[in-house]
Design an enzyme around this catalytic site. Sequence first.
Site, mmCIF file in Angstrom:
data_model
loop_
_atom_site.group_PDB
_atom_site.id
_atom_site.type_symbol
_atom_site.label_atom_id
_atom_site.label_comp_id
_atom_site.label_asym_id
_atom_site.label_seq_id
_atom_site.Cartn_x
_atom_site.Cartn_y
_atom_site.Cartn_z
ATOM 1 N N GLY A 40 0.885 -0.998 -3.348
ATOM 2 C CA GLY A 40 1.825 -1.822 -2.606
ATOM 3 C C GLY A 40 1.221 -2.179 -1.260
ATOM 4 O O GLY A 40 0.423 -1.421 -0.721
ATOM 5 N N THR A 41 1.613 -3.328 -0.741
ATOM 6 C CA THR A 41 0.933 -3.780 0.481
ATOM 7 C C THR A 41 1.866 -3.883 1.683
ATOM 8 O O THR A 41 2.356 -2.856 2.111
ATOM 9 C CB THR A 41 0.189 -5.089 0.225
ATOM 10 O OG1 THR A 41 1.073 -5.977 -0.460
ATOM 11 C CG2 THR A 41 -1.019 -4.862 -0.634
ATOM 12 N N THR A 42 2.157 -5.060 2.204
ATOM 13 C CA THR A 42 2.681 -5.157 3.564
ATOM 14 C C THR A 42 4.164 -4.780 3.701
ATOM 15 O O THR A 42 5.016 -5.326 3.001
ATOM 16 C CB THR A 42 2.478 -6.588 4.089
ATOM 17 O OG1 THR A 42 1.098 -6.929 3.942
ATOM 18 C CG2 THR A 42 2.860 -6.682 5.559
ATOM 19 N N ALA A 216 -3.503 -9.752 -1.033
ATOM 20 C CA ALA A 216 -2.768 -8.672 -1.702
ATOM 21 C C ALA A 216 -1.302 -8.612 -1.286
ATOM 22 O O ALA A 216 -0.557 -7.775 -1.770
ATOM 23 C CB ALA A 216 -3.427 -7.326 -1.405
#
Length: 260
Positions: A40-42, A216
């Site tokens: 998972g990113t931001t 991403a």
Amino acid sequence: MFKGQTYAGDSFYEFLRVDHPGLLPDWTRMDWTQVSLLHGTTVLAIVCKEGALMAGDRLATEGHQVGTRDLEKVFRIDESSLMAIAGAAGPAIEMVRMFQLELEHFEKLDGQPLTFEGKANRLSFLLRQNLPAAMQGLVVMPIFAGFDHDKGRGRIYKFDITGGRFREADYYSTGSGGKDARSSLKRIVRHEDLSREEAIRAAIEALLDAADEDRATGGIDVARGIFPTVKLATRSGVEDVKDEELKRIHEAIAAERRAA
């Protein structure tokens, strides 16, 4: 049930570690070079007039591929606090569940909820327990935020992989697009008295800017109806911001950017 009796008694993690170690997730025995992981990113948090807002994009990647487009990265922890995750999705979600149980266990034994500082300390402890897995690449980078009833305002904590915790005053973001989101928030968030609508708008703008620079981080997927997860912790509890409101604010931002 209680076999060890060598722990203080108010930590659910310690209870499992001493008496039921087989129930704890063990990420250290697998060969992670042979396993593809969702990442998972931001995610971000903003202090506002009502409390603290957290938001996260919905994309999870698996190497250079899309793993899933609708991963939840922002979680309600209890009646006044939230946690957002970036990094290895599996360990991060296990940590969220353990953190929720840790706080419920304490409240049942002590008859009162932990202070906001106490909750941040417990999350710091869980991160230290994850350090061996983090050294194998299973890094979990959370943000903890919520309404501090003792202080009467929203608060944010960020962490490092060793469990170090650091208080942030107005906003913070992490993940692969975290730096881009912070640059956006630095421009928009100039005081902690943002209204609810201003905070939601700042979060959406920051996630759009992060998605614009970081492959991403997922943008807002209007065609599929996938919007960021946005939650608000206030004196009266935790609120899920509805997709209809996010769509309205996103359309206003998009119109302004096209006209600029």
